[in-house]
Motif scaffolding. Structure first.
Motif, PDB file in Angstrom:
ATOM      1  N   SER A 129       0.833  -1.190   0.000  1.00  0.00           N
ATOM      2  CA  SER A 129       0.000   0.000   0.000  1.00  0.00           C
ATOM      3  C   SER A 129       0.869   1.242   0.000  1.00  0.00           C
ATOM      4  N   GLY A 130       0.438   2.272  -0.721  1.00  0.00           N
ATOM      5  CA  GLY A 130       1.189   3.518  -0.729  1.00  0.00           C
ATOM      6  C   GLY A 130       0.497   4.564   0.104  1.00  0.00           C
ATOM      7  N   TRP A 131       1.101   4.919   1.244  1.00  0.00           N
ATOM      8  CA  TRP A 131       0.541   5.950   2.120  1.00  0.00           C
ATOM      9  C   TRP A 131       1.312   7.237   1.928  1.00  0.00           C
ATOM     10  N   THR A 132       0.587   8.350   1.878  1.00  0.00           N
ATOM     11  CA  THR A 132       1.221   9.655   1.751  1.00  0.00           C
ATOM     12  C   THR A 132       0.872  10.480   2.978  1.00  0.00           C
ATOM     13  N   LEU A 133       1.861  10.934   3.740  1.00  0.00           N
ATOM     14  CA  LEU A 133       1.651  11.685   4.980  1.00  0.00           C
ATOM     15  C   LEU A 133       2.429  12.981   4.968  1.00  0.00           C
ATOM     16  N   PRO A 134       1.824  14.101   5.221  1.00  0.00           N
ATOM     17  CA  PRO A 134       0.439  14.449   4.894  1.00  0.00           C
ATOM     18  C   PRO A 134       0.442  15.319   3.666  1.00  0.00           C
ATOM     19  N   ILE A 135      -0.687  15.890   3.279  1.00  0.00           N
ATOM     20  CA  ILE A 135      -0.738  16.858   2.182  1.00  0.00           C
ATOM     21  C   ILE A 135      -0.468  18.239   2.742  1.00  0.00           C
TER      22      ILE A 135
ATOM     23  N   VAL B 254      -0.372  12.138  -5.273  1.00  0.00           N
ATOM     24  CA  VAL B 254      -1.473  11.231  -4.945  1.00  0.00           C
ATOM     25  C   VAL B 254      -1.708  10.119  -5.959  1.00  0.00           C
ATOM     26  N   ALA B 255      -1.140  10.230  -7.145  1.00  0.00           N
ATOM     27  CA  ALA B 255      -1.452   9.276  -8.204  1.00  0.00           C
ATOM     28  C   ALA B 255      -1.133   7.836  -7.827  1.00  0.00           C
ATOM     29  N   GLU B 256      -0.022   7.628  -7.092  1.00  0.00           N
ATOM     30  CA  GLU B 256       0.392   6.276  -6.745  1.00  0.00           C
ATOM     31  C   GLU B 256      -0.086   5.831  -5.375  1.00  0.00           C
ATOM     32  N   ALA B 257      -0.768   6.685  -4.653  1.00  0.00           N
ATOM     33  CA  ALA B 257      -1.171   6.353  -3.285  1.00  0.00           C
ATOM     34  C   ALA B 257      -2.510   5.640  -3.248  1.00  0.00           C
ATOM     35  N   ASP B 258      -2.627   4.657  -2.343  1.00  0.00           N
ATOM     36  CA  ASP B 258      -3.916   4.025  -2.104  1.00  0.00           C
ATOM     37  C   ASP B 258      -4.802   4.945  -1.269  1.00  0.00           C
ATOM     38  N   THR B 259      -4.163   5.659  -0.362  1.00  0.00           N
ATOM     39  CA  THR B 259      -4.871   6.533   0.567  1.00  0.00           C
ATOM     40  C   THR B 259      -4.016   7.749   0.875  1.00  0.00           C
ATOM     41  N   VAL B 260      -4.655   8.891   1.059  1.00  0.00           N
ATOM     42  CA  VAL B 260      -3.935  10.108   1.432  1.00  0.00           C
ATOM     43  C   VAL B 260      -4.317  10.465   2.869  1.00  0.00           C
ATOM     44  N   ALA B 261      -3.322  10.632   3.738  1.00  0.00           N
ATOM     45  CA  ALA B 261      -3.575  10.998   5.136  1.00  0.00           C
ATOM     46  C   ALA B 261      -3.397  12.503   5.304  1.00  0.00           C
ATOM     47  N   VAL B 262      -4.341  13.137   5.984  1.00  0.00           N
ATOM     48  CA  VAL B 262      -4.276  14.579   6.214  1.00  0.00           C
ATOM     49  C   VAL B 262      -4.471  14.867   7.694  1.00  0.00           C
ATOM     50  N   VAL B 263      -4.006  16.027   8.145  1.00  0.00           N
ATOM     51  CA  VAL B 263      -4.078  16.426   9.545  1.00  0.00           C
ATOM     52  C   VAL B 263      -5.003  17.629   9.694  1.00  0.00           C
ATOM     53  N   ASP B 264      -6.006  17.488  10.547  1.00  0.00           N
ATOM     54  CA  ASP B 264      -6.922  18.558  10.911  1.00  0.00           C
ATOM     55  C   ASP B 264      -7.767  19.052   9.738  1.00  0.00           C
TER      56      ASP B 264
ATOM     57  N   ILE C  17      -7.111  11.156 -12.682  1.00  0.00           N
ATOM     58  CA  ILE C  17      -6.521   9.992 -12.023  1.00  0.00           C
ATOM     59  C   ILE C  17      -7.578   9.319 -11.149  1.00  0.00           C
ATOM     60  N   GLN C  18      -7.275   8.093 -10.733  1.00  0.00           N
ATOM     61  CA  GLN C  18      -8.137   7.408  -9.779  1.00  0.00           C
ATOM     62  C   GLN C  18      -7.842   8.022  -8.416  1.00  0.00           C
ATOM     63  N   PHE C  19      -8.771   8.823  -7.917  1.00  0.00           N
ATOM     64  CA  PHE C  19      -8.504   9.639  -6.735  1.00  0.00           C
ATOM     65  C   PHE C  19      -8.550   8.794  -5.472  1.00  0.00           C
ATOM     66  N   PRO C  20      -7.508   8.822  -4.652  1.00  0.00           N
ATOM     67  CA  PRO C  20      -7.467   7.990  -3.440  1.00  0.00           C
ATOM     68  C   PRO C  20      -8.348   8.559  -2.334  1.00  0.00           C
ATOM     69  N   PRO C  21      -8.865   7.690  -1.464  1.00  0.00           N
ATOM     70  CA  PRO C  21      -9.664   8.156  -0.316  1.00  0.00           C
ATOM     71  C   PRO C  21      -8.787   8.829   0.738  1.00  0.00           C
ATOM     72  N   MET C  22      -9.441   9.486   1.693  1.00  0.00           N
ATOM     73  CA  MET C  22      -8.729  10.304   2.673  1.00  0.00           C
ATOM     74  C   MET C  22      -8.773   9.683   4.071  1.00  0.00           C
ATOM     75  N   PHE C  23      -7.620   9.588   4.683  1.00  0.00           N
ATOM     76  CA  PHE C  23      -7.454   9.145   6.071  1.00  0.00           C
ATOM     77  C   PHE C  23      -7.311  10.408   6.908  1.00  0.00           C
TER      78      PHE C  23
ATOM     79  N   ILE D 138     -10.766  -0.598   2.138  1.00  0.00           N
ATOM     80  CA  ILE D 138     -10.838   0.119   0.858  1.00  0.00           C
ATOM     81  C   ILE D 138     -10.668  -0.862  -0.300  1.00  0.00           C
ATOM     82  N   ALA D 139      -9.680  -1.755  -0.159  1.00  0.00           N
ATOM     83  CA  ALA D 139      -9.423  -2.744  -1.226  1.00  0.00           C
ATOM     84  C   ALA D 139     -10.624  -3.658  -1.415  1.00  0.00           C
ATOM     85  N   ALA D 140     -11.244  -4.053  -0.291  1.00  0.00           N
ATOM     86  CA  ALA D 140     -12.401  -4.953  -0.378  1.00  0.00           C
ATOM     87  C   ALA D 140     -13.581  -4.266  -1.060  1.00  0.00           C
ATOM     88  N   SER D 141     -13.735  -2.972  -0.833  1.00  0.00           N
ATOM     89  CA  SER D 141     -14.850  -2.227  -1.421  1.00  0.00           C
ATOM     90  C   SER D 141     -14.717  -2.088  -2.936  1.00  0.00           C
TER      91      SER D 141
END
Length: 350
Positions: A1-7, A20-30, A47-53, A345-348
């Motif tokens: 999984s590719g996690w990006t911390l943070p934007i 974000v293109a290669e990330a499964d999920t994007v993590a953001v703060v506040d 792009i296939q837009f990743p969901p937000m953590f 997310i993968a299961a969905s």
């Protein structure tokens, strides 16, 4: 999984695609991170837009009194919550409040809960706390060392280490000192205030009134390294955390790891209580008005200070509770939450 911390909030959309293109999920703060995430909406077409953590480190509306500002912050929180596939909060009260803001049914909230993830004690503070306590004395700020040279015990300090600003309600510490000054003197304690100035006018008022109430009070306005902070807390009998609400209150945990318990507001308004727990601190009533500190609360604190057996017991418990939750344990729980979200997310998508 590719996690990006943070934007970063200031990220330009053109750079966002690469991030974000290669990330499964994007993590953001506040909520501000949520706003940055939504600003990337144009990328959905390319792009296939990743969901937000969503990692909520503070409920901003809890620290303001203006109704309009409070409503604005809550609206921004709601937008961030709607965008999130997984949500993490750092205090029980914040998690509860964020849950009320979510526009979901009770069943949906139960099926998709907000996770509580307490911030960890920093590795450098943990390492210092586990060392020989006498080694820390060499790092004591000179102004403190000279002031406690006549100390009658190994813990002669009553400290308040917070940013000096209205939301931290630092004036409540002054109110306590003013009411308890004779008892503090009789017990041989020195009063110490440390912390950066978050509001110059307010900070000046706090320091002026503290010195008027307790002329020998020690005021440390310089930066404190981990070593110096550790030295202060190692010689602290009781740390006073003056605010009725604090998303967490890391100095409570830092003080505790050196065996210095804190005075904390009753209830769950201060996030660190979930880690330190009631048997590792002294809880008293702290109303929203920082000028309010009842005689009953003063008596409870003074009685505790005069009872060495009780102090030693709470000190041991506070230290054990603080040292039980470090960066390693925190990282393992965060990774478990992330992996679970990633799997869902993968299961969905199947």
């Amino acid at each position: 999984s590719g996690w990006t911390l943070p934007i970063p909030t200031s990220m330009r959309v053109i750079n966002g695609a690469a991030v974000v293109a290669e990330a499964d999920t994007v993590a953001v703060v506040d909520w501000s991170g949520g706003a940055a995430y939504r600003s990337l909406a144009p990328l959905r077409e390319t792009i296939q837009f990743p969901p937000m953590f969503y990692m909520n480190f503070r409920v901003y509306s809890a620290g303001v009194s203006d109704d309009a500002r409070c409503a604005w912050f809550d609206d921004m929180e709601k937008k961030a919550l709607r965008s999130a596939c997984c949500i993490v909060g750092l205090s029980t009260r914040d998690v509860s409040y964020l849950s009320t803001l979510r526009e979901l049914s009770e069943k949906e909230k139960q099926d998709d809960p907000i996770h509580l993830l307490l911030p960890p004690l920093r590795n450098d503070m943990e390492s210092l706390a586990r060392k020989n306590s006498e080694d820390l004395l060499q790092y004591m700020p000179p102004i403190v060392a000279s002031s406690i040279s006549d100390r009658k015990s190994d813990r002669p300090l009553i400290t308040c280490v917070v940013r000096q600003s209205p939301e931290k309600q630092t004036l409540r510490f002054v109110r306590f000192v003013k009411q308890a000054k004779e008892a503090l003197k009789d017990l041989g304690f020195h009063v110490l205030l440390a912390g950066a100035s978050g509001d110059a006018v307010y900070s000046e008022k706090v320091r002026k009134e503290l010195l008027e109430a307790f002329p020998t009070a020690i005021i440390v306005d310089s930066f404190l390294s981990a070593n110096s902070l550790g030295a202060i807390f190692r010689h602290t009998a009781l740390n006073f955390h003056p605010c009725s609400y604090d998303a967490y209150g890391m100095t409570i945990v830092e003080a505790a790891c050196f065996g210095a318990p804190s005075v904390i507001a009753e209830g769950d308004g201060v996030g660190a209580i979930a880690l330190i727990r009631g048997n590792g601190c002294i809880q008293v009533e702290m109303p929203k008005n920082e000028n309010d500190f009842s005689e009953a609360s003063v008596k409870k604190v003074v009685d505790f200070l005069g009872n060495r057996e009780a102090r030693d017991s709470v000190s041991r418990t506070a230290k054990a509770n603080a040292l039980a939750w470090g960066e390693g344990a925190h990282g393992e729980k965060l990774l478990a939450i992330m992996n679970r979200a990633s799997a869902e997310i993968a299961a969905s998508k199947e």
